[in-house]
Write a protein that holds these residues in place. Structure first.
Motif, PDB file in Angstrom:
ATOM      1  N   UNK A  34     -12.947  47.743  -4.806  1.00  0.00           N
ATOM      2  CA  UNK A  34     -12.934  48.589  -6.001  1.00  0.00           C
ATOM      3  C   UNK A  34     -14.392  48.750  -6.467  1.00  0.00           C
ATOM      4  N   UNK A  35     -15.063  49.776  -5.955  1.00  0.00           N
ATOM      5  CA  UNK A  35     -16.480  49.989  -6.239  1.00  0.00           C
ATOM      6  C   UNK A  35     -16.740  50.263  -7.714  1.00  0.00           C
ATOM      7  N   UNK A  36     -15.808  50.964  -8.349  1.00  0.00           N
ATOM      8  CA  UNK A  36     -15.981  51.244  -9.772  1.00  0.00           C
ATOM      9  C   UNK A  36     -16.001  49.940 -10.562  1.00  0.00           C
ATOM     10  N   UNK A  37     -15.062  49.042 -10.303  1.00  0.00           N
ATOM     11  CA  UNK A  37     -15.022  47.761 -11.010  1.00  0.00           C
ATOM     12  C   UNK A  37     -16.246  46.913 -10.669  1.00  0.00           C
ATOM     13  N   UNK A  38     -16.684  46.954  -9.421  1.00  0.00           N
ATOM     14  CA  UNK A  38     -17.899  46.219  -9.025  1.00  0.00           C
ATOM     15  C   UNK A  38     -19.097  46.744  -9.812  1.00  0.00           C
ATOM     16  N   UNK A  39     -19.221  48.044  -9.927  1.00  0.00           N
ATOM     17  CA  UNK A  39     -20.335  48.670 -10.648  1.00  0.00           C
ATOM     18  C   UNK A  39     -20.285  48.282 -12.128  1.00  0.00           C
ATOM     19  N   UNK A  40     -19.099  48.418 -12.733  1.00  0.00           N
ATOM     20  CA  UNK A  40     -18.965  48.103 -14.154  1.00  0.00           C
ATOM     21  C   UNK A  40     -19.260  46.627 -14.429  1.00  0.00           C
ATOM     22  N   UNK A  41     -18.836  45.753 -13.544  1.00  0.00           N
ATOM     23  CA  UNK A  41     -19.130  44.324 -13.691  1.00  0.00           C
ATOM     24  C   UNK A  41     -20.636  44.095 -13.639  1.00  0.00           C
ATOM     25  N   UNK A  42     -21.293  44.710 -12.691  1.00  0.00           N
ATOM     26  CA  UNK A  42     -22.747  44.561 -12.571  1.00  0.00           C
ATOM     27  C   UNK A  42     -23.460  45.076 -13.819  1.00  0.00           C
ATOM     28  N   UNK A  43     -23.029  46.211 -14.335  1.00  0.00           N
ATOM     29  CA  UNK A  43     -23.657  46.783 -15.532  1.00  0.00           C
ATOM     30  C   UNK A  43     -23.441  45.864 -16.733  1.00  0.00           C
ATOM     31  N   UNK A  44     -22.222  45.357 -16.912  1.00  0.00           N
ATOM     32  CA  UNK A  44     -21.943  44.464 -18.045  1.00  0.00           C
ATOM     33  C   UNK A  44     -22.840  43.227 -18.007  1.00  0.00           C
ATOM     34  N   UNK A  45     -22.922  42.615 -16.837  1.00  0.00           N
ATOM     35  CA  UNK A  45     -23.746  41.404 -16.722  1.00  0.00           C
ATOM     36  C   UNK A  45     -25.235  41.717 -16.866  1.00  0.00           C
ATOM     37  N   UNK A  46     -25.658  42.857 -16.368  1.00  0.00           N
ATOM     38  CA  UNK A  46     -27.062  43.264 -16.516  1.00  0.00           C
ATOM     39  C   UNK A  46     -27.412  43.453 -17.981  1.00  0.00           C
ATOM     40  N   UNK A  47     -26.511  44.101 -18.733  1.00  0.00           N
ATOM     41  CA  UNK A  47     -26.757  44.302 -20.165  1.00  0.00           C
ATOM     42  C   UNK A  47     -26.802  42.969 -20.900  1.00  0.00           C
ATOM     43  N   UNK A  48     -25.910  42.072 -20.528  1.00  0.00           N
ATOM     44  CA  UNK A  48     -25.898  40.744 -21.157  1.00  0.00           C
ATOM     45  C   UNK A  48     -27.197  39.990 -20.861  1.00  0.00           C
ATOM     46  N   UNK A  49     -27.636  40.040 -19.617  1.00  0.00           N
ATOM     47  CA  UNK A  49     -28.888  39.368 -19.232  1.00  0.00           C
ATOM     48  C   UNK A  49     -30.072  39.959 -19.984  1.00  0.00           C
ATOM     49  N   UNK A  50     -30.077  41.254 -20.165  1.00  0.00           N
ATOM     50  CA  UNK A  50     -31.169  41.912 -20.881  1.00  0.00           C
ATOM     51  C   UNK A  50     -31.193  41.450 -22.338  1.00  0.00           C
TER      52      UNK A  50
END
Length: 60
Positions: free
Chosen positions: A3-19
């Motif tokens: 599920x590429x969409x879910x993979x992308x959204x997970x990466x974005x969420x964690x990236x925003x949190x890390x930022x």
């Protein structure tokens, strides 16, 4: 199929949190620096003691 969409959204969420965490860490470091600078500035002046000059014969 992955599920590429879910993979992308997970990466974005964690990236925003890390930022956000990075920004908070930077603010904490700046605050620590300010506090230490204030401690240094407000510390009493050290007492300066002048020592008498040495004779050249004593240094040989």
């Amino acid at each position: 199929m992955p599920d590429y969409k879910e993979m992308y959204l997970t990466m974005v969420r964690y990236s925003e949190r890390a930022q956000r965490l990075s920004a908070e860490a930077a603010e904490l470091l700046i605050e620590a620096q300010r506090l230490c600078e204030e401690m240094y500035i407000s510390a009493p002046e050290p007492e300066i003691i002048l020592l008498p000059p040495r004779n050249e014969e004593e240094t040989k």
